[in-house]
Design a protein around this motif. Structure first.
Motif, PDB file in Angstrom:
ATOM      1  N   ILE A   1      29.222   8.228  26.269  1.00  0.00           N
ATOM      2  CA  ILE A   1      30.616   7.796  26.351  1.00  0.00           C
ATOM      3  C   ILE A   1      30.936   7.305  27.761  1.00  0.00           C
ATOM      4  N   ARG A   2      30.361   7.956  28.754  1.00  0.00           N
ATOM      5  CA  ARG A   2      30.589   7.510  30.135  1.00  0.00           C
ATOM      6  C   ARG A   2      30.082   6.071  30.324  1.00  0.00           C
ATOM      7  N   ARG A   3      28.921   5.790  29.763  1.00  0.00           N
ATOM      8  CA  ARG A   3      28.376   4.443  29.898  1.00  0.00           C
ATOM      9  C   ARG A   3      29.199   3.426  29.117  1.00  0.00           C
ATOM     10  N   ARG A   4      29.761   3.878  27.979  1.00  0.00           N
ATOM     11  CA  ARG A   4      30.612   2.964  27.199  1.00  0.00           C
ATOM     12  C   ARG A   4      31.890   2.637  27.955  1.00  0.00           C
ATOM     13  N   VAL A   5      32.409   3.680  28.641  1.00  0.00           N
ATOM     14  CA  VAL A   5      33.627   3.445  29.434  1.00  0.00           C
ATOM     15  C   VAL A   5      33.338   2.472  30.574  1.00  0.00           C
ATOM     16  N   LEU A   6      32.200   2.641  31.226  1.00  0.00           N
ATOM     17  CA  LEU A   6      31.832   1.772  32.349  1.00  0.00           C
ATOM     18  C   LEU A   6      31.292   0.433  31.880  1.00  0.00           C
ATOM     19  N   GLY A   7      31.089   0.316  30.593  1.00  0.00           N
ATOM     20  CA  GLY A   7      30.546  -0.922  30.070  1.00  0.00           C
ATOM     21  C   GLY A   7      29.098  -1.101  30.431  1.00  0.00           C
ATOM     22  N   VAL A   8      28.395  -0.012  30.672  1.00  0.00           N
ATOM     23  CA  VAL A   8      27.000  -0.051  31.065  1.00  0.00           C
ATOM     24  C   VAL A   8      26.138   0.191  29.837  1.00  0.00           C
ATOM     25  N   THR A   9      25.178  -0.629  29.636  1.00  0.00           N
ATOM     26  CA  THR A   9      24.288  -0.460  28.495  1.00  0.00           C
ATOM     27  C   THR A   9      22.915   0.003  28.914  1.00  0.00           C
TER      28      THR A   9
END
Length: 475
Positions: free
Chosen positions: A457-465
């Motif tokens: 979820i943290r990566r989704r928030v940061l837009g990091v894949t």
């Protein structure tokens, strides 16, 4: 930027420095919260059930029997031998007979057991105050007279001198009823209410022991001697062996049985007492009450199987009147049967009393009631405890998933920089709180899956894949 290897070293260092007893304390807390409540409820159930457990039977019991030369006393001695083998002292109380036995059962708190004669229940006795354990045997009513006497039935005793046994004996009670119904004496109420002469003056009644009565009959001082004895009693055999004496028949024995349900019509077969000397010389019709073993409600239930075992050993062989296995039984009783006696006759001697010592069988039998909380509380609760425990542990983990879902959904709706920072702060708080949650090793898979999902979820928030980019951002 913090190096990943440094973070790992720091984590290992913190783990090494953490108090080793902390997980144990948390595990103990879980035990008391889940298993403790089940154990507490079970203990309460067992405690309540224990209040209904009978106290242990004592090692001393009294039985009211009869005269020392009578059948009841001899039967009680056989019972005492069986009780002695079980480590219990059965004290035999010598009495005048049935009526005194009934009085002792009512008045003496130490005597809860007696052998009594059927058909002799006092009118003043409340039948609900006693319980029947078993009928033991038929004991005929014998009326002996001189061999040359013409007395052939009870009505011909009018004007005679008759011995009717000791006062308060079953023989006395039975004879008074028979004499009354034949019109030879007045009813008790009338004789007590009037001081005038009564029909009782036409017949002389003597209350005395059998030995005294027989001696006076031989001496010609009595015209008839009445007694209730077993056909195999030595006294009866001796009387049949005495040429100058003979037993009076009861030609109306079936009539007496209909008038007095407690009596049975029986027949003593020709030659059954002494085939060599052909005694009796012919078939002899008789009436016979049944000996009964009765008790008060205060008798400990554990004694009932032992009493019936003793009764079976002494009465099951049959006698000269009845075949084997006729007695003991619940036939010919005059009181409500004891519940333990009903179980014994329906199912036989229980496994416990058949193979275990009396004290152990009694203990296990009394503990049967403890199976109620075991079946209704202990087993269901302990079956429910593991699922409850699993739910409790997993709830620590799964309750965070609701927050993760909310953050993920809000992030999809609004991905502004301000909200992004707020989502990241929430995720940091979740990760911080999660680090303080302790779970057993068997649930670590769900625990670390949650950490992975937080990171997702943290990566989704940061837009990091890419995971490597996320790691660099976290650093």
């Amino acid at each position: 930027m913090i190096d990943n290897s440094s973070a790992q070293n720091s984590s290992e260092e913190n783990l090494a420095l953490s108090p080793p007893l902390e997980p144990r304390k948390r595990s103990r807390k879980e035990f008391y919260s889940i298993w403790g409540s089940s154990i507490a409820l079970t203990i309460v159930g067992f405690t309540i059930a224990w209040l209904f457990v009978e106290p242990a039977p004592g090692n001393h019991l009294k039985i009211a029997a009869g005269p020392s030369d009578g059948n009841y006393y001899a039967t009680a001695k056989k019972y005492a031998a069986v009780f002695q083998g079980a480590g219990i002292n059965l004290e035999i109380v010598e009495t005048a007979g049935t009526i005194e036995n009934y009085r002792l059962l009512q008045e003496d708190n130490d005597i809860n057991l007696a052998i009594v004669q059927g058909g002799a229940v006092p009118e003043t006795l409340e039948k609900t105050s006693l319980e029947a354990i078993a009928s033991l045997n038929f004991e005929p009513l014998w009326i002996f007279r001189q061999a040359e006497s013409e007395i052939t039935e009870i009505r011909q005793l009018k004007g005679k001198r008759i011995s009717i046994g000791l006062s308060d004996s079953g023989t006395e009670a039975l004879m008074l009823r028979l004499l009354e119904i034949n019109g030879l004496i007045a009813p008790v109420e009338e004789s007590q209410a009037s001081t005038d002469s009564t029909p009782e003056e036409a017949i002389e009644l003597f209350r005395e022991s059998s030995a005294t009565a027989i001696a006076k009959l031989r001496a010609g001082e009595r015209d008839a001697v009445c007694m209730v004895r077993s056909a195999s009693n030595p006294v009866i055999r001796q009387l049949f062996e005495t040429p100058e004496l003979s037993a009076m028949p009861f030609p109306l024995n079936k009539t007496y049985r209909l008038l007095f349900p407690a009596l049975s019509d029986i027949q003593l077969q020709e030659g059954i007492l002494d085939l060599k000397n052909h005694q009796p010389a012919q078939n002899l019709k008789l009436i016979a009450p049944a000996a009964n073993l009765v008790c008060t409600p205060e008798l400990h239930d554990a004694f009932v199987p032992l009493l019936l075992k003793a009764a079976t050993l002494t009465s099951n062989e049959g006698n000269l009147i009845v075949p084997s296995r006729e007695f003991p039984s619940l036939g010919y009783i005059e009181f409500e049967p004891h519940a333990g006696a009903v179980d014994y006759f329906q199912s036989g001697e229980s496994f416990l009393y058949r193979y275990l010592p009396f004290w152990l069988a009694s203990f296990l039998n009394r503990m049967k009631i403890m199976a109620v909380p075991l079946l209704t509380l202990a087993i269901p609760l302990f079956k429910m405890a593991p699922p409850a425990y699993r739910w409790r542990i997993r709830s620590r983990i799964y309750r965070w998933y609701r927050l993760l879902r909310e953050i993920d959904q809000e992030n999809l709706r609004d991905q502004t920089t301000v909200n992004q920072q707020r989502y990241l702060e929430k995720l940091d708080r979740i990760a911080c709180e999660l680090s303080e949650v302790d779970v057993p090793l068997s649930y670590m898979e769900e625990f670390y899956n949650l950490h992975l999902h937080i990171d997702l979820i943290r990566r989704r928030v940061l837009g990091v894949t890419d995971l490597s980019q996320n790691s660099g951002t976290n650093s």
